[in-house]
Write a protein that holds these residues in place. Structure first.
Motif, PDB file in Angstrom:
ATOM      1  N   TYR A 104       0.838  -1.203   0.000  1.00  0.00           N
ATOM      2  CA  TYR A 104       0.000   0.000   0.000  1.00  0.00           C
ATOM      3  C   TYR A 104       0.875   1.256   0.000  1.00  0.00           C
ATOM      4  N   LYS A 105       1.887   1.260   0.843  1.00  0.00           N
ATOM      5  CA  LYS A 105       2.783   2.412   0.927  1.00  0.00           C
ATOM      6  C   LYS A 105       3.562   2.588  -0.371  1.00  0.00           C
ATOM      7  N   GLU A 106       4.029   1.492  -0.945  1.00  0.00           N
ATOM      8  CA  GLU A 106       4.775   1.563  -2.199  1.00  0.00           C
ATOM      9  C   GLU A 106       3.885   2.003  -3.358  1.00  0.00           C
ATOM     10  N   MET A 107       2.629   1.573  -3.338  1.00  0.00           N
ATOM     11  CA  MET A 107       1.685   2.009  -4.365  1.00  0.00           C
ATOM     12  C   MET A 107       1.486   3.519  -4.294  1.00  0.00           C
ATOM     13  N   ARG A 108       1.281   4.011  -3.089  1.00  0.00           N
ATOM     14  CA  ARG A 108       1.097   5.455  -2.901  1.00  0.00           C
ATOM     15  C   ARG A 108       2.340   6.222  -3.344  1.00  0.00           C
ATOM     16  N   GLN A 109       3.516   5.696  -3.028  1.00  0.00           N
ATOM     17  CA  GLN A 109       4.750   6.368  -3.407  1.00  0.00           C
ATOM     18  C   GLN A 109       4.928   6.368  -4.925  1.00  0.00           C
ATOM     19  N   GLY A 116     -12.442   7.864  -0.818  1.00  0.00           N
ATOM     20  CA  GLY A 116     -12.949   7.417   0.472  1.00  0.00           C
ATOM     21  C   GLY A 116     -11.918   6.563   1.171  1.00  0.00           C
ATOM     22  N   LYS A 117     -12.374   5.790   2.146  1.00  0.00           N
ATOM     23  CA  LYS A 117     -11.473   4.937   2.920  1.00  0.00           C
ATOM     24  C   LYS A 117     -12.001   3.508   2.986  1.00  0.00           C
ATOM     25  N   SER A 118     -11.080   2.595   3.239  1.00  0.00           N
ATOM     26  CA  SER A 118     -11.445   1.192   3.422  1.00  0.00           C
ATOM     27  C   SER A 118     -11.921   0.968   4.852  1.00  0.00           C
ATOM     28  N   TYR A 119     -12.336  -0.254   5.138  1.00  0.00           N
ATOM     29  CA  TYR A 119     -12.801  -0.605   6.482  1.00  0.00           C
ATOM     30  C   TYR A 119     -11.714  -0.335   7.528  1.00  0.00           C
ATOM     31  N   ASN A 120     -10.465  -0.599   7.171  1.00  0.00           N
ATOM     32  CA  ASN A 120      -9.341  -0.381   8.088  1.00  0.00           C
ATOM     33  C   ASN A 120      -8.776   1.025   8.021  1.00  0.00           C
ATOM     34  N   GLY A 121      -9.429   1.897   7.282  1.00  0.00           N
ATOM     35  CA  GLY A 121      -9.024   3.296   7.260  1.00  0.00           C
ATOM     36  C   GLY A 121      -7.989   3.658   6.219  1.00  0.00           C
ATOM     37  N   GLN A 122      -7.702   2.762   5.282  1.00  0.00           N
ATOM     38  CA  GLN A 122      -6.749   3.081   4.225  1.00  0.00           C
ATOM     39  C   GLN A 122      -7.460   3.841   3.103  1.00  0.00           C
ATOM     40  N   PRO A 145      -6.394   1.812  -8.649  1.00  0.00           N
ATOM     41  CA  PRO A 145      -5.750   0.492  -8.696  1.00  0.00           C
ATOM     42  C   PRO A 145      -6.108  -0.460  -7.574  1.00  0.00           C
ATOM     43  N   SER A 146      -6.597   0.041  -6.434  1.00  0.00           N
ATOM     44  CA  SER A 146      -6.844  -0.854  -5.301  1.00  0.00           C
ATOM     45  C   SER A 146      -8.131  -0.484  -4.588  1.00  0.00           C
ATOM     46  N   VAL A 147      -9.229  -1.119  -4.992  1.00  0.00           N
ATOM     47  CA  VAL A 147     -10.526  -0.878  -4.359  1.00  0.00           C
ATOM     48  C   VAL A 147     -10.579  -1.513  -2.974  1.00  0.00           C
ATOM     49  N   ASN A 148      -9.861  -2.618  -2.787  1.00  0.00           N
ATOM     50  CA  ASN A 148      -9.915  -3.377  -1.530  1.00  0.00           C
ATOM     51  C   ASN A 148      -8.496  -3.571  -0.983  1.00  0.00           C
ATOM     52  N   PRO A 149      -7.868  -2.501  -0.475  1.00  0.00           N
ATOM     53  CA  PRO A 149      -6.496  -2.630   0.035  1.00  0.00           C
ATOM     54  C   PRO A 149      -6.392  -3.532   1.253  1.00  0.00           C
TER      55      PRO A 149
END
Length: 699
Positions: free
Chosen positions: A268-273, A292-298, A367-371
């Motif tokens: 996730y961090k590498e994707m954002r970078q 928006g955010k995922s269930y875990n807040g990402q 790229p990531s609907v469900n991180p």
């Protein structure tokens, strides 16, 4: 004597290989030999972390810190070693080799052999890791011909894929050969090495060899299996092909790419970078935002690629790609990360095709609907995540099929003959219960719905995995009892073209000689299929997008392997690159225009109807619209509340580029009467008032 010569040869090659590659004790990694349940994945990760921590530390730093970390590592190493009782104290030598390709179909059927099988349906071709065919390899011995000398490092096994029976192998031996006649068993000292395998049928189990072994053939010989079942397994072999420029078979299957992209899996961090790097490289055509955010807040990050990012331009269509709604279907996620890099680089290189696409289209890549689900699959790893780990959201929902079921709403209205007088055939409203806080709706789905309602998307594709096919709406059958039934939309001819545009330009989807991923042969259908003809599913993203918005949405299943090894990414990029671009270009097929009043103001929510197609669309907030159509002539009718109806014939050509078809609507007599009555508080206008108004107009 032949057996002894083969053993000496294998030992000599292995020793030379060790000396050339320079293995050291610091490169050792420790793996558990079995997984009892999904909860044990966390323990596997902890054991893997030990191997990562034992890599050489860079020069510099505190000696005391080094001593402390060294003591901690040694303690962890001791604990990990205790967990290797199945290997009798033999520690596997660290050597990262990718899968040979049983799951990705790089290994052909004729390279797989079994000493016995009940019938062809349970033959060795069904023994591929994660294959979903309700059956698997039924054998006494299974062999794989790598077709060249290969450094074998490990084996991954599963049980039989079946809803009605339980079959798996619990232990096995491994044998190797260079000629398929003389076989040498892997040993632990003087004894044959017995590997512990599966304890259930779905969770993959990896066994690494104590040392890599070079051979051409590898055989798995089951020694024990589930008492109430049979000898069934699905396998993947880990191995590095040895260099051989003269090997025809290898060269025939090699696919290389000249694109200088970041071919690896991204956290996730590498994707954002990476998205940030692309944005910094191309600041004038990119913008990063989150929906928006995922269930875990990402945060659910998206990147926009456009010549004027951040704004909707009049007459410019909006396109979207999404991926990762099933968190373990990782290939689509990486393809979109590669696509954004590629488009940035090619734009800077003044690639005419890419520049035209960027200048004339507002492109959104999510790229990531469900991180959250991706993290679960990533923790287990490419080969051990299995078929379902990480598929669902953190609260256990299938995001792709978590949308409101608008099919039933529309079809019930049609049955009552409410359409089109009482009920529209488009922009079907979302039921109130779905928007309530108590509804079983994933936060990721709510974010997608809000995003889809906010931006006037015209065309979209969601990338998925586990198959090679493009599906199009409807995804739900009209008949409640039917599991598979063709259920076309009013725009079936358009959807079929859109699906074919992707499938036909993919390197494998329409290839007549390619092996099917599982059981369904989609190549004979040109690599496309109506979703309901495959399997019915209510509340899909595709159906919702078509019925609630103007956007035509399709699903692209971009590879047999949901989570391919990093080494497969360059080839998968080559398989899908042209398809990704061609499908985006289809957003410019059909008609487009602006609906205005006589003063030149754009009219929002005007209804665009095409004769013969029982599905309308609506104009965006500025009055512009885009209607996807195949080549031909169409009578188009425009309606807007308070305005007169207007119709004209619009032509669509074969070349890419939507035909312009604008409309100007005048106020209707009824609306003018209503406006005047409202001005005078709905009271009849007296003759004196009329004369006074006429006098004022004359003066």
């Amino acid at each position: 004597m032949m057996w002894l010569r083969t053993l000496l040869l294998l030992g000599l090659v292995g020793r030379l290989l060790d000396e050339c590659s320079g293995h050291s004790s610091e490169d050792e990694d420790y793996y558990m030999q079995e997984l009892l349940s999904r909860e044990h994945y966390q323990q596997v990760l902890e054991d893997r972390a030990v191997g990562k921590e034992t890599k050489p530390r860079p020069a510099g730093g505190s000696d005391s810190a080094s001593a402390k970390s060294g003591s901690k590592k040694s303690e962890k190493n001791k604990k990990a070693a205790k967990g290797l009782s199945a290997m009798d104290g033999v520690l596997p030598e660290r050597d990262d080799c990718p899968p040979l390709g049983l799951e990705t179909l790089k290994i052909d059927d004729f390279q797989l052999h079994a000493s016995s099988m009940r019938h062809y349906g349970l033959g060795p071709h069904r023994g591929r890791l994660n294959i979903q065919v309700r059956s698997a390899l039924l054998l006494q011995r299974a062999s794989v011909d790598a077709r060249r000398l290969t450094k074998f490092t490990g084996v991954v096994t599963q049980g039989r894929s079946s809803l009605w029976s339980s079959d798996w192998v619990s232990s096995y031996k491994v044998l190797l050969s260079n000629d398929s006649h003389s076989w040498v068993t892997l040993k632990n000292g003087s004894r044959d090495l017995i590997f512990s395998a599966n304890r259930e049928k779905e969770i993959p189990v990896l066994n690494l060899f104590p040392k890599p072994v070079v051979a051409r053939y590898i055989r798995i010989n089951p020694r024990s299996w589930y008492a109430s079942g049979g000898i069934c397994m699905r396998v993947e072999i880990m191995g590095c092909p040895m260099p051989d420029p003269n090997n025809y078979y290898r060269r025939r299957n090699e696919v290389t790419t000249t694109d200088n992209l970041d071919f690896r899996h991204h956290s996730y961090k590498e994707m954002r970078q990476l998205m940030k790097v692309v944005n910094e490289m191309c600041p004038n055509i990119t913008r990063i935002y989150n929906i928006g955010k995922s269930y875990n807040g990402q945060k659910l990050y998206a990147i926009e690629i456009s010549d004027n990012p951040g704004e909707h331009e009049l007459g410019e269509p909006e396109f979207r790609y999404t991926a990762g709604s099933h968190g373990n279907e990782v290939l689509g996620r990486e393809l979109l990360l590669l696509l954004m890099q590629f488009m940035c680089q090619e734009y800077l290189s003044r690639n005419t095709r890419i520049r035209r696409l960027v200048d004339e289209t507002r492109i959104h890549l999510l790229p990531s609907v469900n991180p959250d689900g991706y993290e679960k699959a990533c923790e287990a790893g490419s080969e051990l995540s299995g078929w379902s780990l990480g598929r669902w959201s953190q609260d256990g929902l299938d995001i792709h099929h978590n949308f409101p079921d608008l099919n039933s709403v529309l079809w019930e209205a049609e049955a009552r003959k409410w359409v089109p007088r009482k009920f529209h055939n488009h922009h079907v409203p979302i039921p109130d219960w779905y928007r309530s806080t108590n509804a079983t709706v994933a936060v990721e789905t709510r974010a997608l719905v809000s995003w889809m309602e906010k931006i006037p998307f015209v065309l979209g594709g969601n990338l998925q995995g586990g198959e090679l096919v493009v599906t199009f709406p409807f995804d739900r059958t009209r008949s409640v009892t039917a599991l598979r039934e063709a259920t076309p939309t009013a725009d079936d001819h358009v959807f079929r073209w859109l699906a074919f545009s992707y499938a036909s330009t993919h390197r494998l989807m329409t290839h007549a000689s390619r092996r099917v991923c599982h059981t369904d042969d989609f190549a004979k259908e040109d690599g496309t299929i109506n979703g309901a003809s495959w399997h019915t599913a209510a509340g899909s993203m595709n159906d919702f997008s078509y019925l609630h918005t103007n956007c035509f949405e399709l699903s692209m299943f971009v590879g047999c392997d949901k989570f391919p090894h990093e080494t497969e990414l360059p080839e998968e990029w080559e398989n899908n690159r042209e398809s990704l671009l061609v499908f985006m270009e289809q957003v410019h097929r059909g008609i487009k225009g602006v609906v205005r009043d006589v003063q030149g103001k754009g009219l929002a929510n005007a209804i665009i109807a095409v004769d013969g197609i029982n599905h309308d669309i609506r104009t965006a907030s500025d009055g512009d619209y885009w209607r996807l159509l195949n080549p031909g002539e169409y009578r188009v009718t425009v309606r807007a509340e308070g305005f007169s109806v207007s119709s004209k014939v619009c032509s669509v050509g074969y070349d890419i580029g939507a035909s312009r078809c604008d409309f100007v609507l005048g106020r209707s007599n009824l609306s003018r009467i209503k406006e005047i009555m409202q001005k005078f508080n709905k009271q009849p206008i007296s003759m004196r008032q009329r004369l006074r108004q006429r006098h004022l107009l004359d003066t």
